[in-house]
Design a protein around this motif. Structure first.
Motif, short mmCIF file in Angstrom:
data_model
loop_
_atom_site.label_atom_id
_atom_site.label_comp_id
_atom_site.label_asym_id
_atom_site.label_seq_id
_atom_site.Cartn_x
_atom_site.Cartn_y
_atom_site.Cartn_z
N ILE A 105 46.39 21.12 36.33
CA ILE A 105 47.14 22.34 36.01
C ILE A 105 46.25 23.52 36.38
CG2 ILE A 105 48.07 23.75 34.14
CD1 ILE A 105 48.75 21.07 32.74
N GLU A 106 46.81 24.46 37.13
CA GLU A 106 46.07 25.65 37.54
C GLU A 106 46.69 26.87 36.89
OE1 GLU A 106 45.23 26.26 41.68
OE2 GLU A 106 45.29 24.11 42.06
N VAL A 107 45.85 27.77 36.44
CA VAL A 107 46.29 29.03 35.88
C VAL A 107 45.62 30.14 36.68
CG1 VAL A 107 46.31 30.52 33.85
CG2 VAL A 107 46.56 28.03 33.58
N THR A 108 46.43 31.03 37.24
CA THR A 108 45.92 32.16 38.00
C THR A 108 46.42 33.43 37.37
OG1 THR A 108 45.99 30.83 40.03
CG2 THR A 108 45.85 33.22 40.30
N LYS A 109 45.51 34.29 36.96
CA LYS A 109 45.90 35.58 36.39
C LYS A 109 46.36 36.47 37.53
CE LYS A 109 43.44 37.20 33.11
NZ LYS A 109 42.36 37.78 32.33
#
Length: 140
Positions: free
Chosen positions: A28-32
């Motif tokens: 899972i990737e989270v990019t602001k």
């Protein structure tokens, strides 16, 4: 070491590498995309209004070579351009050029317009954080 053992070690190593490399694809990737206390032109965002909170999410599609009417937003809002290009111009002449994937922290209480100068539709998702009974957009 026999050739058979070496082949087994190589095959096992390849399988192990393949399995672990696939695990990276399932992370899972989270990019602001944005975080700011100011809108895109540098104006400070206002305090949230008092009242019952109301969140509105719009998908806006602007055809090629079309310009939105001059308008302002009465609530804090932010968006992400999914497709195309979009030029945003405020009443002071400040300009923001967006391309697909770019985010925007929009202007509040400042007249502006968006224009699609591209050859394909511009699609943007915009999130508005307002209160019940307050319009999110007012045309000039």
């Amino acid at each position: 070491m026999t050739v058979k053992k070496i082949c087994i070690i190589i095959i096992f190593s390849c399988i192990t590498f393949h399995v672990f490399s696939q695990e990276k694809d399932t992370k899972i990737e989270v990019t602001k995309l944005a975080e700011s206390t100011k809108s895109w032109n540098g104006d400070q965002l206002p305090a949230y209004p008092k009242g019952k909170p109301q969140i509105t999410i719009l998908k806006i599609v602007i055809p090629p070579h079309k310009k939105l009417d001059l308008h302002k937003h009465l609530v804090i809002n932010a968006g992400v351009l999914l497709k195309g290009v979009l030029t945003v111009v405020d009443d002071k002449g400040d300009v923001l050029e967006l391309k697909a994937g770019d985010s925007i922290v929009e202007l509040v209480n400042t007249y502006h317009y968006g224009e699609n100068k591209g050859d394909e539709p511009a699609e943007i998702i915009v999130f508005y954080a307002g209160v019940v009974g307050t319009p999110i957009t007012v045309k000039k």
